[in-house]
Design an enzyme around this catalytic site. Sequence first.
Site, PDB file in Angstrom:
ATOM      1  N   VAL A   1      34.886  60.003  35.645  1.00 56.57           N
ATOM      2  CA  VAL A   1      33.618  60.078  36.364  1.00 56.57           C
ATOM      3  C   VAL A   1      33.302  58.710  36.960  1.00 56.57           C
ATOM      4  O   VAL A   1      33.433  57.692  36.285  1.00 56.57           O
ATOM      5  CB  VAL A   1      32.486  60.516  35.416  1.00 56.57           C
ATOM      6  CG1 VAL A   1      31.161  60.605  36.163  1.00 56.57           C
ATOM      7  CG2 VAL A   1      32.832  61.851  34.767  1.00 56.57           C
ATOM      8  N   LEU A   2      32.867  58.689  38.220  1.00 50.61           N
ATOM      9  CA  LEU A   2      32.597  57.415  38.885  1.00 50.61           C
ATOM     10  C   LEU A   2      31.351  57.503  39.746  1.00 50.61           C
ATOM     11  O   LEU A   2      31.187  58.440  40.528  1.00 50.61           O
ATOM     12  CB  LEU A   2      33.784  57.014  39.769  1.00 50.61           C
ATOM     13  CG  LEU A   2      33.588  55.763  40.634  1.00 50.61           C
ATOM     14  CD1 LEU A   2      33.541  54.521  39.759  1.00 50.61           C
ATOM     15  CD2 LEU A   2      34.684  55.654  41.679  1.00 50.61           C
TER      16      LEU A   2
ATOM     17  N   SER B   1      43.077  53.654  40.462  1.00 52.17           N
ATOM     18  CA  SER B   1      42.640  54.966  39.990  1.00 52.17           C
ATOM     19  C   SER B   1      43.821  55.928  39.956  1.00 52.17           C
ATOM     20  O   SER B   1      43.951  56.741  39.036  1.00 52.17           O
ATOM     21  CB  SER B   1      41.544  55.520  40.906  1.00 52.17           C
ATOM     22  OG  SER B   1      40.381  54.732  40.848  1.00 52.17           O
TER      23      SER B   1
ATOM     24  N   ASP C   1      33.968  69.200  38.556  1.00 43.56           N
ATOM     25  CA  ASP C   1      33.293  68.216  39.397  1.00 43.56           C
ATOM     26  C   ASP C   1      32.028  68.845  39.961  1.00 43.56           C
ATOM     27  O   ASP C   1      31.921  70.082  40.061  1.00 43.56           O
ATOM     28  CB  ASP C   1      34.200  67.754  40.545  1.00 43.56           C
ATOM     29  CG  ASP C   1      33.778  66.406  41.128  1.00 43.56           C
ATOM     30  OD1 ASP C   1      34.410  65.388  40.786  1.00 43.56           O
ATOM     31  OD2 ASP C   1      32.802  66.382  41.903  1.00 43.56           O
TER      32      ASP C   1
ATOM     33  N   LYS D   1      41.677  41.184  37.392  1.00 43.20           N
ATOM     34  CA  LYS D   1      40.552  41.527  36.524  1.00 43.20           C
ATOM     35  C   LYS D   1      39.460  40.467  36.605  1.00 43.20           C
ATOM     36  O   LYS D   1      39.666  39.351  37.060  1.00 43.20           O
ATOM     37  CB  LYS D   1      41.012  41.693  35.075  1.00 43.20           C
ATOM     38  CG  LYS D   1      41.927  42.893  34.859  1.00 43.20           C
ATOM     39  CD  LYS D   1      41.247  44.205  35.239  1.00 43.20           C
ATOM     40  CE  LYS D   1      40.114  44.571  34.307  1.00 43.20           C
ATOM     41  NZ  LYS D   1      39.456  45.847  34.702  1.00 43.20           N
TER      42      LYS D   1
ATOM     43  N   HIS E   1      33.501  45.237  38.185  1.00 38.89           N
ATOM     44  CA  HIS E   1      32.832  46.231  37.323  1.00 38.89           C
ATOM     45  C   HIS E   1      31.606  45.613  36.652  1.00 38.89           C
ATOM     46  O   HIS E   1      31.439  45.669  35.430  1.00 38.89           O
ATOM     47  CB  HIS E   1      33.817  46.776  36.283  1.00 38.89           C
ATOM     48  CG  HIS E   1      35.018  47.458  36.873  1.00 38.89           C
ATOM     49  ND1 HIS E   1      34.938  48.678  37.506  1.00 38.89           N
ATOM     50  CD2 HIS E   1      36.319  47.074  36.945  1.00 38.89           C
ATOM     51  CE1 HIS E   1      36.146  49.031  37.944  1.00 38.89           C
ATOM     52  NE2 HIS E   1      36.994  48.078  37.625  1.00 38.89           N
TER      53      HIS E   1
ATOM     54  N   VAL F   1      41.040  52.151  26.840  1.00 37.60           N
ATOM     55  CA  VAL F   1      41.558  50.854  27.275  1.00 37.60           C
ATOM     56  C   VAL F   1      40.995  50.523  28.657  1.00 37.60           C
ATOM     57  O   VAL F   1      41.087  51.329  29.596  1.00 37.60           O
ATOM     58  CB  VAL F   1      43.095  50.867  27.297  1.00 37.60           C
ATOM     59  CG1 VAL F   1      43.640  49.571  27.902  1.00 37.60           C
ATOM     60  CG2 VAL F   1      43.632  51.053  25.883  1.00 37.60           C
TER      61      VAL F   1
ATOM     62  N   ARG G   1      49.392  42.197  35.205  1.00 39.53           N
ATOM     63  CA  ARG G   1      49.415  42.241  36.666  1.00 39.53           C
ATOM     64  C   ARG G   1      49.152  40.858  37.266  1.00 39.53           C
ATOM     65  O   ARG G   1      48.692  39.946  36.587  1.00 39.53           O
ATOM     66  CB  ARG G   1      48.356  43.233  37.174  1.00 39.53           C
ATOM     67  CG  ARG G   1      48.656  44.678  36.883  1.00 39.53           C
ATOM     68  CD  ARG G   1      47.482  45.596  37.224  1.00 39.53           C
ATOM     69  NE  ARG G   1      46.373  45.434  36.288  1.00 39.53           N
ATOM     70  CZ  ARG G   1      45.234  46.117  36.344  1.00 39.53           C
ATOM     71  NH1 ARG G   1      45.052  46.985  37.320  1.00 39.53           N
ATOM     72  NH2 ARG G   1      44.284  45.925  35.458  1.00 39.53           N
TER      73      ARG G   1
ATOM     74  N   ASP H   1      35.846  51.255  32.374  1.00 40.46           N
ATOM     75  CA  ASP H   1      35.541  50.021  33.113  1.00 40.46           C
ATOM     76  C   ASP H   1      34.084  49.976  33.551  1.00 40.46           C
ATOM     77  O   ASP H   1      33.510  48.890  33.710  1.00 40.46           O
ATOM     78  CB  ASP H   1      36.433  49.894  34.351  1.00 40.46           C
ATOM     79  CG  ASP H   1      37.771  49.233  34.042  1.00 40.46           C
ATOM     80  OD1 ASP H   1      37.828  48.480  33.060  1.00 40.46           O
ATOM     81  OD2 ASP H   1      38.742  49.485  34.765  1.00 40.46           O
TER      82      ASP H   1
ATOM     83  N   TYR I   1      38.641  42.894  40.892  1.00 44.02           N
ATOM     84  CA  TYR I   1      37.873  43.956  40.239  1.00 44.02           C
ATOM     85  C   TYR I   1      36.831  43.295  39.344  1.00 44.02           C
ATOM     86  O   TYR I   1      37.169  42.449  38.515  1.00 44.02           O
ATOM     87  CB  TYR I   1      38.776  44.854  39.395  1.00 44.02           C
ATOM     88  CG  TYR I   1      39.682  45.754  40.195  1.00 44.02           C
ATOM     89  CD1 TYR I   1      39.154  46.763  40.994  1.00 44.02           C
ATOM     90  CD2 TYR I   1      41.068  45.605  40.149  1.00 44.02           C
ATOM     91  CE1 TYR I   1      39.981  47.594  41.737  1.00 44.02           C
ATOM     92  CE2 TYR I   1      41.901  46.433  40.879  1.00 44.02           C
ATOM     93  CZ  TYR I   1      41.355  47.435  41.674  1.00 44.02           C
ATOM     94  OH  TYR I   1      42.177  48.245  42.406  1.00 44.02           O
TER      95      TYR I   1
ATOM     96  N   GLU J   1      36.319  47.262  43.761  1.00 43.58           N
ATOM     97  CA  GLU J   1      35.963  48.657  43.485  1.00 43.58           C
ATOM     98  C   GLU J   1      34.782  49.173  44.293  1.00 43.58           C
ATOM     99  O   GLU J   1      34.533  50.385  44.310  1.00 43.58           O
ATOM    100  CB  GLU J   1      35.694  48.867  41.988  1.00 43.58           C
ATOM    101  CG  GLU J   1      34.407  48.276  41.460  1.00 43.58           C
ATOM    102  CD  GLU J   1      34.531  46.821  41.037  1.00 43.58           C
ATOM    103  OE1 GLU J   1      33.564  46.309  40.445  1.00 43.58           O
ATOM    104  OE2 GLU J   1      35.598  46.206  41.283  1.00 43.58           O
TER     105      GLU J   1
ATOM    106  N   THR K   1      39.951  60.408  42.839  1.00 48.16           N
ATOM    107  CA  THR K   1      41.365  60.010  42.852  1.00 48.16           C
ATOM    108  C   THR K   1      41.969  60.029  41.461  1.00 48.16           C
ATOM    109  O   THR K   1      43.054  60.588  41.248  1.00 48.16           O
ATOM    110  CB  THR K   1      41.509  58.610  43.468  1.00 48.16           C
ATOM    111  OG1 THR K   1      40.997  58.630  44.805  1.00 48.16           O
ATOM    112  CG2 THR K   1      42.975  58.181  43.493  1.00 48.16           C
ATOM    113  N   ALA K   2      41.297  59.440  40.485  1.00 47.93           N
ATOM    114  CA  ALA K   2      41.833  59.393  39.129  1.00 47.93           C
ATOM    115  C   ALA K   2      41.940  60.787  38.534  1.00 47.93           C
ATOM    116  O   ALA K   2      42.959  61.163  37.950  1.00 47.93           O
ATOM    117  CB  ALA K   2      40.964  58.501  38.246  1.00 47.93           C
TER     118      ALA K   2
ATOM    119  N   ASN L   1      41.884  48.321  30.907  1.00 52.25           N
ATOM    120  CA  ASN L   1      42.805  47.960  31.990  1.00 52.25           C
ATOM    121  C   ASN L   1      44.108  48.742  31.841  1.00 52.25           C
ATOM    122  O   ASN L   1      45.191  48.175  31.705  1.00 52.25           O
ATOM    123  CB  ASN L   1      43.070  46.453  32.025  1.00 52.25           C
ATOM    124  CG  ASN L   1      43.662  45.914  30.729  1.00 52.25           C
ATOM    125  OD1 ASN L   1      43.404  46.438  29.642  1.00 52.25           O
ATOM    126  ND2 ASN L   1      44.464  44.869  30.827  1.00 52.25           N
TER     127      ASN L   1
END
Length: 372
Positions: A239-240, A134, A198, A75, A96, A298, A15, A270, A94, A118, A178-179, A300
């Site tokens: 989960v976030l 996401s 959830d 990133k 994290h 992964v 990206r 992440d 981003y 984020e 969202t994800a 990213n």
Amino acid sequence: MKVGVPTEIKESEYRVAITPAGVRELTLAGHDVLVQSGAGDGSSLRDDDYARAGAKLVPDAGDVWGDVDLLLKVKEPLEPEFAFLRGDLTLFTYLHLAAAGPLTHALRESGCTAVAYETVAGPNGTLPLLAPMSEVAGRMAPQVGAHELERPRGGRGVLMGGVSGVLPAEVVVIGAGTAGRNAAWIAAGMEASVTILDLDVEKLRYVDSIHQGKIVTLTSNRLTLEEQVGRADLVIGAVLVPGALAPKVITEEMMSTMRPGSVIVDISIDQGGCAETSHVTTHSDPTYVVHGVVHYCVGNMPGAVPRTSTYALTNETLPYVMRIAEAGILEVARRDAGLAEGVNVIDGRVTNEGVAQAHGLDHTALVTVLAG
């Protein structure tokens, strides 16, 4: 203001932080944009596209980092880039940081202002700059999971949608943000049997109102998680907790109850991952096996579809970039409490409480910094 866009150096990261259309908007507003040659190649965006949009192309990363006020990335900076950090630089990317101790310390030592996509907040608690990636990661997760379920990849040999007379795959999605919602929708579109969990019943009501029972919704608790994870062919962890480490909702004990060849795709990686057995992997070496379960972690995921991801990211970040370029991060943060939530580190101080807690550091409220 001078705005810089370097080439991403993270493994298999294709990206780029802005499209030529975004560059055009900045240059029309009177800002100078420096783009490292080749930065857009991975997203099929040529140097000529950027030049026509008004960017100045420079050959080396140091030329970009060293001569700009605002640095845009996709990133987080990696160790070879730490030396470029400096006190008069605003970094917008981003980050994290809760899962990145060395970077957190490097940002503090440099004195730069680090703004994390984020944690920028929108209306009603939304995360507008996290949402596009996401969405991409969520939609990719069932595709990835379906591939890893194939026997040559080490999976159980289960087809997501089954066939006539044969059961489909059992997909369990943990997290209805969202994800998670996007993962559930795509998995259901592949005709898998999908359950989403959830803690927030309102999020589950939203899923149910759209899909009217085609996706099973369950309130998350320890017993339900144990039951659902144990029966799943594919678990998608989404989960976030904004800015903080993801909670380890999937224990190693739960993982040991899954059938050999089952798969987990941990989108939360992440932020450290939502399974006790998760650790970050790369596109070139994406999986490993624990307790017979294939883990895809992964860090990213959207980097694998960079053209889609780059355009989706620029659509959301550009209005913020324009405002920062016009007035500077401190002034915009004073006016916009949501953007202020994105400031994680400034002048050596950690202003995001979740990041500070993750690394045992002192937390300084941003309002204190702005008042000073």
